[in-house]
Write a protein that holds these residues in place. Structure first.
Motif, short mmCIF file in Angstrom:
data_model
loop_
_atom_site.label_atom_id
_atom_site.label_comp_id
_atom_site.label_asym_id
_atom_site.label_seq_id
_atom_site.Cartn_x
_atom_site.Cartn_y
_atom_site.Cartn_z
N HIS A 62 82.84 29.13 19.00
CA HIS A 62 84.15 28.48 18.95
C HIS A 62 85.25 29.49 19.26
O HIS A 62 86.20 29.21 20.03
N GLU A 63 85.14 30.67 18.66
CA GLU A 63 86.15 31.70 18.93
C GLU A 63 86.11 32.14 20.39
O GLU A 63 87.16 32.35 21.02
N GLY B 161 70.57 29.80 9.59
CA GLY B 161 71.70 30.65 9.23
C GLY B 161 72.31 31.32 10.45
O GLY B 161 73.54 31.39 10.62
N GLU B 162 71.43 31.81 11.34
CA GLU B 162 71.93 32.45 12.56
C GLU B 162 72.67 31.45 13.43
O GLU B 162 73.68 31.78 14.08
N ASN B 163 72.16 30.20 13.46
CA ASN B 163 72.79 29.17 14.29
C ASN B 163 74.22 28.89 13.80
O ASN B 163 75.15 28.73 14.60
N THR B 164 74.40 28.83 12.49
CA THR B 164 75.74 28.61 11.94
C THR B 164 76.69 29.73 12.35
O THR B 164 77.84 29.48 12.76
N GLU B 165 76.21 30.97 12.23
CA GLU B 165 77.05 32.11 12.62
C GLU B 165 77.38 32.09 14.11
O GLU B 165 78.52 32.36 14.52
N LEU B 166 76.38 31.72 14.91
CA LEU B 166 76.60 31.68 16.35
C LEU B 166 77.58 30.58 16.75
O LEU B 166 78.38 30.75 17.69
#
Length: 420
Positions: free
Chosen positions: A161-162, A151-156
């Motif tokens: 990207h931003e 989950g943290e990896n997805t958020e990171l």
């Protein structure tokens, strides 16, 4: 062997077997450890000694001893003690008793080892069970952590990207600023180079002007000092020459003395003598002695020409020391001004020379020879002062004559120094 070690300590010196007498002073345990081979050999070969040891052991174990002699050994008896008594008493079948004791000991050791292995196996099984339980708990914990990390990896990834987009925009802005800064630096560099060139030109002109002014002041000061020094030396020379001339021709005093009015016969005066050294050849041994009597005479010595003539086999340092020391003695005797010149090209590096009082030691500068320095010293003297140049170099002698100095060969100075 332990029993025999105890028995040795209790025996009289004459009762101890000869091979064991040198270990009789040892403590029993140390005796049994260090002399085990000797004791075992003596027990095997010496029957009386073995019987004496057996008697002592029977006294300590009387029941077991009688049982072994009768052939009925108690089952609970210590196998080691049974084997030791059987070996010492040696009843019928004693070797079988020793073998039986050995087998009992081996069985006991095997049983103890098996029990130890069983305990170790049980402990290992317990450890394996505990490890399995721990591994299951750890696996569950790691699975939960893996879900959280995903989950943290997805958020990171989203944030990355931003951040990349923002970084690209900032990079373009930084490149534009860097381009502008480069243009400004180039312009500033050109301006600084122009200002630096102008500053160097002005500093060069200022340095040249200061150097010219300093050279002018130094030339004026040195010229005035040199003229004053030459005038003072010439005046001293004339004063000493006048005094010597007055003494030489015995001029009368300027005033009348009371004794001058007393009559008498005045003896005739000797004729006028010429100045010392004028009529002597360069090789005349008396030439240098007479030249050194001139008032305010300056003796200039071609150093290496003299040393290589007299003692050229010595190292250069020893040559300089020997010559300078001799010139110091010569100055003390004659009070003449002495200058010794060495060729600086002979040296690999500057050296320190301890010159005695009254002796000036000079080395020619780089690019200058000793002959040129000698000629410069002669030209520096005022006209009329007595200058003597010591050298066997014909070119140096000719240059000295042209400058109104008197040359003399190195051999005369070496002979004169040999008399000091």
């Amino acid at each position: 062997m332990e029993a025999a070690a105890d028995v040795i300590g209790a025996l009289r010196p004459d009762e101890i077997p000869p091979p064991l007498r040198r270990v009789a002073r040892f403590e029993p345990r140390r005796r049994a450890r260090l002399a085990a081979t000797l004791i075992a050999t003596q027990l095997e070969d010496d029957g009386p000694f073995r019987e004496r040891v057996a008697d002592v052991v029977r006294e300590s174990e009387p029941v077991l001893g009688e049982a072994i002699l009768s052939g009925t050994v108690p089952p609970a008896a210590d196998p080691v003690t049974v084997a030791a008594l059987a070996y010492l008493l040696r009843p019928d079948g004693w070797t079988e008793r020793v073998d039986t004791a050995r087998r009992d000991l081996e069985q006991s050791a095997t049983a103890a080892e098996e029990a130890k292995v069983i305990r170790q196996v049980a402990e290992l099984r317990e450890q394996i069970a505990a490890a399995k339980a721990t591994r299951s708990e750890e696996a569950d914990r790691l699975r939960a952590e893996l879900r959280d990390l995903r989950g943290e990896n997805t958020e990171l990834r989203k944030r990355l990207h931003e951040a990349r987009g923002k970084a690209k925009r900032e990079h373009a802005r930084a490149e534009d600023l860097d381009r502008r800064l480069g243009e400004e630096r180039a312009a500033a560099s050109v301006a600084a180079a122009t200002a630096e060139a102008e500053l160097r030109r002005l500093r060069s002109r200022l340095s040249h002007a200061e150097s010219s002014a300093e050279n002018a002041r130094r030339a004026a000061r040195e010229g005035r000092n040199v003229d004053e020094a030459r005038l003072r030396v010439l005046l001293d020379a004339l004063t000493d020459a006048a005094k010597g001339l007055r003494d030489e021709i015995a001029l009368p005093p300027g005033i009348t003395r009371p004794a001058d009015s007393v009559g008498g016969i005045t003896p005739s005066r000797p004729g006028h003598r010429t100045l010392p050294g004028r009529a002597l050849a360069d090789s005349d041994p008396a030439l240098l002695d007479q030249l050194l009597t001139l008032p305010q005479v300056h003796l200039i010595v071609d150093g290496y020409n003299v040393t290589k003539t007299g003692y050229g086999d010595l190292p250069l340092a020893d040559q300089r020391t020997r010559l300078v020391s001799g010139l110091g003695v010569l100055h003390a005797q004659t009070k003449a001004e002495v200058t010794c010149v060495f060729d600086g090209a002979e040296l690999n590096a500057p050296v320190a020379v301890q010159a005695p009082r009254g002796v000036r030691v000079l080395f020619s500068a780089p690019g200058q020879t000793a002959d040129e320095l000698i000629a410069q010293l002669v030209r520096a003297e005022p006209s009329g002062r007595a200058v003597v140049v010591i050298s066997s170099d014909q070119e140096v002698c000719d240059s000295a004559r042209r400058a109104d100095a008197r040359p003399a060969p190195s051999s005369l100075l070496l002979r004169r120094l040999g008399r000091t």
